[in-house]
Design an enzyme around this catalytic site. Sequence first.
Site, PDB file in Angstrom:
ATOM      1  N   ASP A 177      -1.164   1.871   9.129  1.00 40.74           N
ATOM      2  CA  ASP A 177      -1.587   2.373   7.805  1.00 40.74           C
ATOM      3  C   ASP A 177      -2.821   3.238   8.046  1.00 40.74           C
ATOM      4  O   ASP A 177      -3.383   3.237   9.155  1.00 40.74           O
ATOM      5  CB  ASP A 177      -1.918   1.162   6.905  1.00 40.74           C
ATOM      6  N   GLN A 197       4.758  -3.421  -1.500  1.00 43.14           N
ATOM      7  CA  GLN A 197       5.128  -2.666  -0.306  1.00 43.14           C
ATOM      8  C   GLN A 197       5.902  -3.545   0.675  1.00 43.14           C
ATOM      9  O   GLN A 197       6.823  -3.088   1.361  1.00 43.14           O
ATOM     10  CB  GLN A 197       3.867  -2.110   0.370  1.00 43.14           C
ATOM     11  N   HIS A 200      -1.141  -5.774  -1.049  1.00 42.68           N
ATOM     12  CA  HIS A 200      -0.167  -4.799  -1.567  1.00 42.68           C
ATOM     13  C   HIS A 200       1.235  -5.407  -1.423  1.00 42.68           C
ATOM     14  O   HIS A 200       2.057  -4.951  -0.629  1.00 42.68           O
ATOM     15  CB  HIS A 200      -0.285  -3.486  -0.771  1.00 42.68           C
ATOM     16  N   CYS A 227       3.322   2.595   5.226  1.00 44.31           N
ATOM     17  CA  CYS A 227       3.550   2.547   3.775  1.00 44.31           C
ATOM     18  C   CYS A 227       3.432   3.918   3.129  1.00 44.31           C
ATOM     19  O   CYS A 227       3.957   4.129   2.042  1.00 44.31           O
ATOM     20  CB  CYS A 227       2.582   1.556   3.126  1.00 44.31           C
ATOM     21  N   ARG A 239      11.080   1.282  -2.040  1.00 45.61           N
ATOM     22  CA  ARG A 239      10.116   0.860  -3.063  1.00 45.61           C
ATOM     23  C   ARG A 239      10.814   0.768  -4.419  1.00 45.61           C
ATOM     24  O   ARG A 239      10.571  -0.149  -5.193  1.00 45.61           O
ATOM     25  CB  ARG A 239       8.933   1.852  -3.158  1.00 45.61           C
ATOM     26  N   ARG A 274      -2.799  -1.446 -10.653  1.00 51.16           N
ATOM     27  CA  ARG A 274      -3.379  -0.996  -9.376  1.00 51.16           C
ATOM     28  C   ARG A 274      -4.878  -0.878  -9.601  1.00 51.16           C
ATOM     29  O   ARG A 274      -5.329  -0.098 -10.454  1.00 51.16           O
ATOM     30  CB  ARG A 274      -2.779   0.340  -8.942  1.00 51.16           C
TER      31      ARG A 274
END
Length: 300
Positions: free
Chosen positions: A216, A131, A128, A256, A284, A101
């Site tokens: 988001d 996700q 991402h 998310c 996830r 990340r």
Amino acid sequence: MAVKHFLTLKDLPASDVLAIVKRAIELKQFPARANSQARKTLGLVFEKSSTRTRVAFEVAMNQMDGNSIFLTSDSSQIGRGEPIEDTARVLSRMMDCIAIRTFAHSTLEKFAEFSRVPVINALSDDFHPCQLLADVQTFMEHRGEIKGARVAWIGDGNNMCHSYINAAEVFDFQLSIACPADYEPSAELVDIHKGRVSIVRDPVLAVKGADLVVTDVWASMGQEEEQLDRLQAFSGFQVNPELMSHAADRALVMHCLPAHRGEEITADYLDGDDSVVWDEAENRMHSQKALLEYLLSEQV
Ligand code: CP
Ligand code: NVA
């Protein structure tokens, strides 16, 4: 055999990405079917905060009898300037897979270039993809095939939005994006996917007939100083009951997480009985387990 990486959804054949999602659905129902990853180690190199992504990877490895090692830039030599390619060479001689990340997507690409083992994008400024595996899994569990569905993205043209653009091609759905001017996704990415993706300025138009509405945060990690400007720019882009009255009946809402209740989404939506965000968060773990199984089994 060339090492497979998962830096974006488009790094793997679309049929394999769909198979990973289907496997995640299966592993959620039948956890004992997961392949053993005994004596395998997943590296987690995180330069930004995380709750879900980190825990999902650690629990998934644990449940498959594998191991994981969590590193931050501060707690490793990365923070003291060791070149990313040297870090990649060293870690990939000890570990079997590495999830990163970070900020610049180019850091991930550089790491992958010098890694002997699969590298996973655990979030970059641009994408991402992990996700999206969970989001598509959640959609399929609640509504069946996502192929041909209508999806609306409301808010920032950020890393999540970019991954939705890629997902539109990989999973074959239509994506309408409502974002303020100056906060649009990459024009190049939109252009590449223009058959399936369109930018619709007005959130009401974007959600019209949508089967899935996604939002988001308005300020992503690394943009904290822009928070106030962004609050103003995005003020008409909240997902709330009024906006959702224009979507298809039984439209799903996803986020998310972490969410800012009262900003990009109202609390009643996030916490309501119809919210699937908690399934989305749980998925996830299942989807990252399926991804790890796939990438680790590809190794010679
Ligand atoms: N959605 C997501 O990636 O959450 P974390 O930042 O907690 O990992
Ligand atoms: N766009 C958000 C996603 C967090 C999971 C961010 O990058 O901060």
